[in-house]
Every structure is written in C-alpha cells, then in structure tokens.
Design an enzyme around this catalytic site. Structure first.
Site, PDB file in Angstrom:
ATOM      1  N   HIS A 266      44.536  38.316  45.988  1.00 54.71           N
ATOM      2  CA  HIS A 266      45.764  38.333  45.257  1.00 54.71           C
ATOM      3  C   HIS A 266      46.692  37.458  46.152  1.00 54.71           C
ATOM      4  O   HIS A 266      47.447  36.500  45.336  1.00 54.71           O
ATOM      5  CB  HIS A 266      46.152  39.836  44.937  1.00 54.71           C
ATOM      6  N   ASP A 317      37.773  39.453  38.842  1.00 56.06           N
ATOM      7  CA  ASP A 317      38.532  40.731  39.367  1.00 56.06           C
ATOM      8  C   ASP A 317      38.105  41.971  38.511  1.00 56.06           C
ATOM      9  O   ASP A 317      36.816  42.299  38.535  1.00 56.06           O
ATOM     10  CB  ASP A 317      39.976  40.714  39.666  1.00 56.06           C
TER      11      ASP A 317
HETATM   12 ZN   LIG Z   1      39.812  43.374  43.276  1.00 54.43          ZN
END
Ligand SMILES: [Zn+2]
Length: 444
Positions: A266, A317
């Site tokens: 991220h 993800d």
């Molecule tokens: Zn994750």
C-alpha cells in the site's frame, strides 16, 4: 525444445518486437530470436501479443468470497474489516483449499503466473492450532499446485489485535504466541520447484517492534522476501505515532525490516522522510489500486516513490477484482486524477511492475521476463476482441496496458507448461470452482 513463434512479443523494451521465436526447454526459456517474418517449420504460431507471465504480488485468496457482498454498503476500511473477520471465522482447511483453488484459477485465467499469498489465517477457531499448525498454509500450497500457478507463501506474523491490545474474535486465529513461535512454525515449510516461503510482518498494528525485529532477522537469515502492510489508513499512522512517536515505515526501518528484500504493501499515507527510507533501500512498494479504491484507502504516491528509488509491484489484495492490467493502468490513471498530470508512468514502467519487479519482490529473481534462461512463464493477449481490434504493433504495448482486460488473456504458460488455452483452464472448471467455493460462505 518446443518452439513458439509470436506475432508480437514484449521483450522488455520500449516497443514490442514482431516475429519472435521463443524456444522453451524443460521449465526455462532456451532462446529468443526476434524479427523472423515467418514461423519456422515445427513452431507453433501464437497470434496476438505475448507478454511475460503476470505477477500478483499481494493476495488474500479467501477474501474472494466477499466479492459483491461487501461493496455496496457504506462504512470504511474498518467496517469492511469486520465483515472480512466474519468470513474468516467460517473457514476450515477444506474451505480454505477450495476457495484458494477457485481464486487462483481465476487469476490463472487473467494471466497471473505467480502469486504472492499474504497468509495470516493460520489456526482453528479460538486460535487453537490444528494438529499440523501449518494446515491452512498447506491448503494454499495445495491449491496453487492444483491450478499450476507459481506461489510465494508469505507467512505473516500476527500477535496483537491492535497496538498494545490483545487479539479478539477472528484475530485469535491469525496469532502465534510470539515471534519465535511464528518462526518455529514457518521453519516447517520448505521451498519447492514452484513454491517459495517468505515472511511478513502483518502490520505495525499487529506486530510490536521487538517482534518485528525477530521476523526481519529471520527473513534476512533466509535471504527471503519480507512484506508488511504499511500506512494503508491514516488511523494506522496516528496509532503508531501515538504509541511509538514514529511512522510505520520508520518503525519498520528501525526494526531492520526495510531493505531491497522488503515490500511495503500500500504505502499510501507516507510522511516526507518515508520516501527516502523506502527509496534508498531500493524496497518494493506493492500497490493494489482496485482494493484501495474499494476500501476508500486513498491513492498511493507512486510517482514520488519511484522517483525516490523504490520499485513498484502490483497486487489484487482483497480479490474483489482480479485483473492485473487494471491494477497496472490504475497506478497511472488514479494519479492523473489527483496531480492533473499525465504520463508519470510509461506503459513499460507499468508492465515491469506487473512482471519482472513483481517477480523479484516475491523471491523469483529473473522471473517475469522473456529472455534466455528466464522461467518459461508466458501470457498471450489476443488483440482481436472488441476492445483491441485494430491494434497494430506500434500501439500494442499501450493498448495492452490501457485497454486490454483479463478477458483478453488467451493462453497462459507456467514453467513451460500450458495451464490455460483459448481462455479455458486445462484441468479445472474455474467457474464451477468459484460458484462452489463462494456459495453460502458469508454469514447472513
Ligand atoms: Zn493485504
């Protein structure tokens, strides 16, 4: 050697090459020759654009079951997390296996040849270990084997429910007693031909600094990749600053985690000094734009990260959407929305994140490339769909990045073996697997 003659192939340069002969030995590429106007006798002709296998550097396969079931509501990352925990409570090794197999099957159809599964759902209900404490991880490994996809199992250390708070509910299933117990458990897993074992610090929320240091030391000793969720949400930063007077990146750097083997997943809400910390280490930053937009996380400062020296990789993800080409273009297109500038990332930059750099972040150096000696992982994108009809060699690379979708993936090869031909998996009925695995999994 088996010979494939590609109408067009991307060999890593600024443009695609025409008439490329790829010779495949056991599991590696034996030779690559460009500019052959016709296929040699005995070579199979591959229409469209051949790319190196795509790398999905950050996945939680089981979360595929949340697709369509959590996206319509209001709330934030934190309310979504409650729904994800409710799902996690319902899983056992059999369900985990079928869900991972179906999800990896969908990835294979989308051209993913290598997946990094960030694995934290370890133990049984209440946190009681299974008789084999790696049973859930072995289910993920078995799923990848059945699909024929290359796997890095990134086993995540998880110790606390939040900074200084004990785990509760589903979180207890994620937790080992301490970092040493995590390491002892992961020691029982071994690399294989298509399998790498790697380490993760789940986040600074779940792993205190002293334990992070133990995990980082273990990963360094094994020379294996080390991943961590970093600054996905502002609240994580605030909690970290309050508890430790440090940003998450700073805390991880001081624990010895940030190196060229490290991936910050991220990396959205970074402080000024964090860019240099990640960049000077040549760390990877794994961006997951389709999840980040779904969870209202924010937009990662991808251009600034690259300019600072960090390398980019991409992940699906939460698997609410599985299309690496969409993840790739979103890195550029999302930044356009907040910078009012175009062209921060070229198609080559974006494809490199989706292939070679992603592969390296998962412990497969030399993967994600079409060159002599590389792993024979290939993806053939058809250029004749309504999305791409009329695409010629000059624009093929940009069209693949900005207009193609997972639906345009025709053929997929892993380690010299086709796993997908003409848009269908050769051994799995992926649609049936997905329907079976996701039906009635979510609690009402
Ligand atoms: Zn994750």
């Amino acid at each position: 050697m088996t010979q494939y003659w590609c109408e067009l192939a991307w060999l890593g340069g600024a443009t695609v090459e025409a008439g490329v002969l790829i010779e495949v030995g056991e599991d590696r590429i034996g030779a690559v020759t460009a500019n052959l106007p016709e296929p040699p006798a005995g070579a199979e002709r591959l229409a469209g654009l051949t790319l190196p296998g795509l790398t999905n550097a950050h996945s939680h396969a089981f979360q595929r079951a949340l697709r369509g079931r959590t996206q319509a509501g209001a709330g934030s990352f934190w309310s979504w997390r409650g729904q994800m925990y409710a799902l996690a409570e319902t899983l056992d090794p059999d369900r985990n296996l079928s869900l991972a197999r179906a999800t990896f099957g969908e990835m294979a159809l989308a051209g993913v040849t290598t997946v990094g599964e960030f694995h934290y759902l370890h133990h049984g209900p209440g946190g009681v270990p299974y008789s084999d404490p790696n049973e859930m991880g072995r289910a993920v490994i078995a799923a990848a084997g059945e699909v024929g996809i290359r796997l890095t199992l990134i086993d995540a250390c998880y110790l606390e429910g939040g900074i200084g708070t004990p785990p509760e509910g589903a979180q207890r299933r994620f937790c080992d007693a301490d970092a040493e117990a995590w390491a002892a458990r992961v020691e029982a897993l071994a690399n294989g031909t298509s399998l790498r074992i790697a380490a993760a610090i789940h986040s600074v929320r779940a792993v205190p600094p002293a334990a992070a240091r133990v995990v980082a030391g273990w990963a360094a000793g094994k020379a294996c990749p080390l991943h961590a969720h970093v600054s996905e949400q502002p609240a994580e930063n605030e909690a970290c600053l309050t508890a430790y007077q440090r940003t998450p990146t700073q805390l991880l750097a001081e624990a010895g985690a940030v190196s060229s083997q490290f991936t910050a997943v991220h990396a959205i809400h970074l402080a000024e000094a964090d860019f240099a910390r990640l960049g000077e280490a040549r760390a990877f930053c794994c961006l997951c734009p389709t999840t980040e937009r779904d969870l209202a996380d924010g937009i990662a400062p991808a251009r600034r990260l690259r300019d600072a020296g960090a390398r980019l990789s991409l992940g699906t993800d939460s698997n609410a959407f599985i299309d690496l080409l969409e993840e790739a273009r979103a890195v550029e297109l999302d930044e356009r929305l907040i910078t009012n500038q175009r062209g921060g990332h070229s198609p080559v930059d974006l494809l490199r994140a989706a292939t070679a750099d992603g592969a390296e972040s998962l412990g497969w150096p030399g993967g994600g490339r079409i060159e002599t000696g590389a792993l024979a992982d290939l993806v053939v994108v058809g250029l004749d769909s309504p999305r791409l009809a009329g695409t010629g060699a000059a624009e093929a690379l940009a069209a693949a990045v900005f207009a193609a979708s997972a639906a345009d993936v025709r053929h997929v090869m892993v380690s010299g073996r086709w796993i997908v031909r003409d848009g269908a998996h050769l051994t799995l009925d992926v649609r049936a697997e997905l329907a079976r695995a996701t039906a009635s999994l979510m609690p009402a």
